[in-house]
Motif scaffolding. Structure first.
Motif, PDB file in Angstrom:
ATOM      1  N   ARG A   1       0.822  -1.216   0.000  1.00 11.99           N
ATOM      2  CA  ARG A   1       0.000   0.000   0.000  1.00 11.99           C
ATOM      3  C   ARG A   1       0.855   1.264   0.000  1.00 11.99           C
ATOM      4  NH1 ARG A   1      -1.928   3.128   3.847  1.00 11.99           N
ATOM      5  NH2 ARG A   1      -1.125   1.799   5.501  1.00 11.99           N
ATOM      6  N   ASP A   2       1.917   1.244   0.824  1.00 12.03           N
ATOM      7  CA  ASP A   2       2.711   2.461   0.971  1.00 12.03           C
ATOM      8  C   ASP A   2       4.167   2.289   0.572  1.00 12.03           C
ATOM      9  OD1 ASP A   2       3.434   0.758   2.946  1.00 12.03           O
ATOM     10  OD2 ASP A   2       3.578   2.265   4.518  1.00 12.03           O
ATOM     11  N   ALA A   3       4.504   1.176  -0.056  1.00 12.48           N
ATOM     12  CA  ALA A   3       5.929   0.927  -0.341  1.00 12.48           C
ATOM     13  C   ALA A   3       6.112  -0.044  -1.502  1.00 12.48           C
ATOM     14  CB  ALA A   3       6.616   0.358   0.907  1.00 12.48           C
ATOM     15  N   LEU A   4       7.298  -0.029  -2.039  1.00 13.73           N
ATOM     16  CA  LEU A   4       7.708  -1.058  -2.997  1.00 13.73           C
ATOM     17  C   LEU A   4       8.794  -1.883  -2.314  1.00 13.73           C
ATOM     18  CD1 LEU A   4       7.444  -2.203  -5.868  1.00 13.73           C
ATOM     19  CD2 LEU A   4       9.312  -0.684  -6.545  1.00 13.73           C
ATOM     20  N   VAL A   5       8.587  -3.200  -2.297  1.00 11.36           N
ATOM     21  CA  VAL A   5       9.552  -4.103  -1.654  1.00 11.36           C
ATOM     22  C   VAL A   5      10.193  -4.964  -2.741  1.00 11.36           C
ATOM     23  CG1 VAL A   5       9.889  -5.939   0.046  1.00 11.36           C
ATOM     24  CG2 VAL A   5       8.147  -4.168   0.438  1.00 11.36           C
ATOM     25  N   VAL A   6      11.508  -4.894  -2.836  1.00 13.52           N
ATOM     26  CA  VAL A   6      12.231  -5.698  -3.829  1.00 13.52           C
ATOM     27  C   VAL A   6      13.051  -6.750  -3.087  1.00 13.52           C
ATOM     28  CG1 VAL A   6      13.955  -5.690  -5.669  1.00 13.52           C
ATOM     29  CG2 VAL A   6      12.318  -3.808  -5.498  1.00 13.52           C
ATOM     30  N   THR A   7      12.897  -7.992  -3.488  1.00  9.70           N
ATOM     31  CA  THR A   7      13.634  -9.092  -2.876  1.00  9.70           C
ATOM     32  C   THR A   7      14.615  -9.671  -3.893  1.00  9.70           C
ATOM     33  OG1 THR A   7      11.722  -9.607  -1.496  1.00  9.70           O
ATOM     34  CG2 THR A   7      13.411 -11.301  -1.671  1.00  9.70           C
ATOM     35  N   VAL A   8      15.859  -9.808  -3.463  1.00 10.35           N
ATOM     36  CA  VAL A   8      16.907 -10.394  -4.316  1.00 10.35           C
ATOM     37  C   VAL A   8      17.266 -11.745  -3.708  1.00 10.35           C
ATOM     38  CG1 VAL A   8      19.285 -10.132  -5.144  1.00 10.35           C
ATOM     39  CG2 VAL A   8      17.779  -8.122  -4.993  1.00 10.35           C
ATOM     40  N   ARG A   9      17.138 -12.805  -4.493  1.00 15.11           N
ATOM     41  CA  ARG A   9      17.415 -14.163  -3.990  1.00 15.11           C
ATOM     42  C   ARG A   9      18.508 -14.836  -4.813  1.00 15.11           C
ATOM     43  NH1 ARG A   9      11.781 -14.280  -4.155  1.00 15.11           N
ATOM     44  NH2 ARG A   9      10.839 -14.081  -2.086  1.00 15.11           N
ATOM     45  N   HIS A  10      19.274 -15.674  -4.123  1.00 15.56           N
ATOM     46  CA  HIS A  10      20.280 -16.456  -4.828  1.00 15.56           C
ATOM     47  C   HIS A  10      20.541 -17.741  -4.046  1.00 15.56           C
ATOM     48  CE1 HIS A  10      23.471 -15.604  -1.884  1.00 15.56           C
ATOM     49  NE2 HIS A  10      22.981 -14.387  -1.820  1.00 15.56           N
ATOM     50  N   LYS A  11      21.242 -18.678  -4.671  1.00 13.46           N
ATOM     51  CA  LYS A  11      21.594 -19.932  -4.007  1.00 13.46           C
ATOM     52  C   LYS A  11      23.108 -20.079  -3.896  1.00 13.46           C
ATOM     53  CE  LYS A  11      17.423 -22.390  -5.557  1.00 13.46           C
ATOM     54  NZ  LYS A  11      16.701 -22.319  -4.309  1.00 13.46           N
ATOM     55  N   GLY A  12      23.800 -18.959  -3.849  1.00 14.60           N
ATOM     56  CA  GLY A  12      25.246 -18.979  -3.657  1.00 14.60           C
ATOM     57  C   GLY A  12      25.575 -19.054  -2.172  1.00 14.60           C
ATOM     58  N   GLU A  13      26.806 -18.704  -1.835  1.00 18.17           N
ATOM     59  CA  GLU A  13      27.210 -18.690  -0.426  1.00 18.17           C
ATOM     60  C   GLU A  13      26.335 -17.706   0.342  1.00 18.17           C
ATOM     61  OE1 GLU A  13      29.637 -20.293   1.504  1.00 18.17           O
ATOM     62  OE2 GLU A  13      29.530 -21.656  -0.211  1.00 18.17           O
ATOM     63  N   PRO A  14      25.776 -18.150   1.463  1.00 17.03           N
ATOM     64  CA  PRO A  14      24.884 -17.241   2.197  1.00 17.03           C
ATOM     65  C   PRO A  14      25.661 -16.115   2.869  1.00 17.03           C
ATOM     66  CG  PRO A  14      25.145 -19.293   3.395  1.00 17.03           C
ATOM     67  CD  PRO A  14      25.848 -19.476   2.084  1.00 17.03           C
ATOM     68  N   PHE A  15      24.990 -14.973   2.977  1.00 15.07           N
ATOM     69  CA  PHE A  15      25.556 -13.848   3.732  1.00 15.07           C
ATOM     70  C   PHE A  15      24.741 -13.692   5.000  1.00 15.07           C
ATOM     71  CE2 PHE A  15      25.372  -9.379   5.014  1.00 15.07           C
ATOM     72  CZ  PHE A  15      26.716  -9.122   5.198  1.00 15.07           C
ATOM     73  N   ASP A  16      25.402 -13.911   6.133  1.00 10.90           N
ATOM     74  CA  ASP A  16      24.703 -13.742   7.403  1.00 10.90           C
ATOM     75  C   ASP A  16      25.225 -12.481   8.077  1.00 10.90           C
ATOM     76  OD1 ASP A  16      23.647 -13.766   9.900  1.00 10.90           O
ATOM     77  OD2 ASP A  16      24.051 -15.893  10.295  1.00 10.90           O
ATOM     78  N   PRO A  17      24.419 -11.429   8.113  1.00  5.17           N
ATOM     79  CA  PRO A  17      24.922 -10.176   8.688  1.00  5.17           C
ATOM     80  C   PRO A  17      25.309 -10.315  10.149  1.00  5.17           C
ATOM     81  CG  PRO A  17      22.564 -10.038   8.280  1.00  5.17           C
ATOM     82  CD  PRO A  17      23.027 -11.326   7.686  1.00  5.17           C
ATOM     83  N   LYS A  18      24.770 -11.343  10.834  1.00  7.17           N
ATOM     84  CA  LYS A  18      25.153 -11.536  12.242  1.00  7.17           C
ATOM     85  C   LYS A  18      26.619 -11.950  12.363  1.00  7.17           C
ATOM     86  CE  LYS A  18      20.576 -13.179  13.647  1.00  7.17           C
ATOM     87  NZ  LYS A  18      20.120 -13.883  12.435  1.00  7.17           N
ATOM     88  N   LEU A  19      27.136 -12.570  11.297  1.00  8.09           N
ATOM     89  CA  LEU A  19      28.519 -13.035  11.324  1.00  8.09           C
ATOM     90  C   LEU A  19      29.497 -11.986  10.796  1.00  8.09           C
ATOM     91  CD1 LEU A  19      28.000 -16.667   9.970  1.00  8.09           C
ATOM     92  CD2 LEU A  19      28.126 -15.908  12.351  1.00  8.09           C
ATOM     93  N   HIS A  20      28.963 -10.897  10.298  1.00  4.65           N
ATOM     94  CA  HIS A  20      29.816  -9.863   9.733  1.00  4.65           C
ATOM     95  C   HIS A  20      29.615  -8.559  10.495  1.00  4.65           C
ATOM     96  CE1 HIS A  20      29.595 -12.753   6.479  1.00  4.65           C
ATOM     97  NE2 HIS A  20      30.640 -12.182   5.946  1.00  4.65           N
ATOM     98  N   THR A  21      30.707  -7.969  10.865  1.00  2.60           N
ATOM     99  CA  THR A  21      30.620  -6.637  11.458  1.00  2.60           C
ATOM    100  C   THR A  21      30.717  -5.630  10.323  1.00  2.60           C
ATOM    101  OG1 THR A  21      31.731  -7.449  13.412  1.00  2.60           O
ATOM    102  CG2 THR A  21      31.663  -5.064  13.117  1.00  2.60           C
ATOM    103  N   ILE A  22      29.698  -4.825  10.216  1.00  2.00           N
ATOM    104  CA  ILE A  22      29.763  -3.784   9.198  1.00  2.00           C
ATOM    105  C   ILE A  22      30.584  -2.642   9.783  1.00  2.00           C
ATOM    106  CG2 ILE A  22      28.448  -2.181   7.792  1.00  2.00           C
ATOM    107  CD1 ILE A  22      26.156  -4.170   7.802  1.00  2.00           C
ATOM    108  N   SER A  23      31.763  -2.454   9.240  1.00  2.00           N
ATOM    109  CA  SER A  23      32.680  -1.462   9.793  1.00  2.00           C
ATOM    110  C   SER A  23      32.110  -0.065   9.660  1.00  2.00           C
ATOM    111  CB  SER A  23      34.020  -1.514   9.058  1.00  2.00           C
ATOM    112  OG  SER A  23      34.573  -2.789   9.156  1.00  2.00           O
ATOM    113  N   ALA A  24      32.487   0.797  10.616  1.00  2.00           N
ATOM    114  CA  ALA A  24      32.060   2.187  10.545  1.00  2.00           C
ATOM    115  C   ALA A  24      32.662   2.826   9.301  1.00  2.00           C
ATOM    116  CB  ALA A  24      32.511   2.923  11.786  1.00  2.00           C
ATOM    117  N   LEU A  25      31.899   3.706   8.712  1.00  2.93           N
ATOM    118  CA  LEU A  25      32.357   4.361   7.483  1.00  2.93           C
ATOM    119  C   LEU A  25      33.671   5.104   7.698  1.00  2.93           C
ATOM    120  CD1 LEU A  25      29.369   6.021   5.621  1.00  2.93           C
ATOM    121  CD2 LEU A  25      31.084   4.476   4.701  1.00  2.93           C
TER     122      LEU A  25
END
Lengths: 123, 142
Positions: free
Chosen positions: B73-97
């Motif tokens: 209703r109020d947004a467009l949601v785009v989902t990108v899917r793949h079957k490659g190596e998974p990316f788990d953000p819990k296992l990666h620290t996103i470094s400060a800019l």
């Protein structure tokens, strides 16, 4: 087919050459290699006073930004710099989102970018 | 009620990214996003697809990346899917800019762009399928 190209021009300020790279099209993960090769050619030729002219650059992704980052330190260590000129607002916004104006001199015109090399020499 | 409005499947090749960007811009415009919001979502999806192609598939060109758009209703949601190596953000620290810039890092800016250009960003892995869901609200401030 690539929708990106780089061409070279040579200018000078205070009797020293400044090499201008004109970027055209979309710089993304697919085309970043072409930009990387262009910068590497400059470095190999000993050209370290570089202006990247972005008037005709329509798009840049993080892969393109990474190329700037890959070269800036070694070019500065060699006494040169990469200055950036005439970016379209959309492209400048990407640099700005990541705080890249803190690292790079980004100016409105190519002339201004070239002149910055002269003022840097005399500073 | 959300409905799937568009679907695109591409081979895991970076040459396909321009096609993805064109499609996302068409979908976003059709969904009523402003030009600025459409461009922001387009770029965020480009980064998600590039990550899938370059990191999840690691240069393999025989993988597939699916891009699906859901109109809400109020947004467009785009989902990108793949079957490659998974990316788990819990296992990666996103470094400060600031750290990344100070260290002249070459990689890692795509995640920051995705976060800053969307209103909501979620990662999920289910079985062999990994997905990134990017939400852009109409008149969003991101």
């Amino acid at each position: 087919m690539s929708n990106f190209s780089v061409s070279f021009r040579e200018r000078s300020t205070d009797g020293l050459p400044v090499h201008v790279l004109d970027l055209t099209g979309e710089l993304d993960a697919h085309t970043a290699g072409e930009f990387e090769a262009a910068l590497q050619n400059c470095v190999d030729a000993g050209h370290t006073r570089l202006v990247v002219h972005g008037r005709d650059l329509q798009y840049i992704s993080s892969a393109g930004l990474g190329v700037f980052m890959a070269f800036v330190e070694s070019i500065r260590e060699a006494g040169g710099d990469i200055k950036i000129a005439a970016l379209q607002p959309r492209v400048f916004n990407v640099f700005d989102l990541l705080g890249f104006p803190l690292l790079f001199q980004i100016v409105e015109t190519e002339d201004e970018a070239v002149e910055r090399f002269a003022s840097a020499e005399s500073a | 009620m959300a409905r799937c409005t568009h679907h695109l499947t591409i081979p895991s090749r970076t040459s396909q990214l321009a096609r993805v960007r064109r499609c996302v811009m068409e979908w976003a415009t059709e969904a009523g996003l402003s030009d600025a919001d459409a461009q922001a979502l387009q770029m965020a999806v480009d980064e998600a697809c590039a990550n899938a192609i370059e990191h999840a598939y690691g240069g393999r060109t025989d993988g597939r990346v699916e891009v699906e758009a859901m109109m809400k209703r109020d947004a467009l949601v785009v989902t990108v899917r793949h079957k490659g190596e998974p990316f788990d953000p819990k296992l990666h620290t996103i470094s400060a800019l600031t750290t990344m810039r100070d260290q002249r890092r070459i990689h890692g800016y795509g995640l920051h762009l995705m976060q800053r250009l969307t209103d909501d960003l979620r990662f999920r892995t289910k079985g062999k399928t990994s997905e990134v869901r990017l939400t852009k609200r109409r008149n969003g401030s991101a």
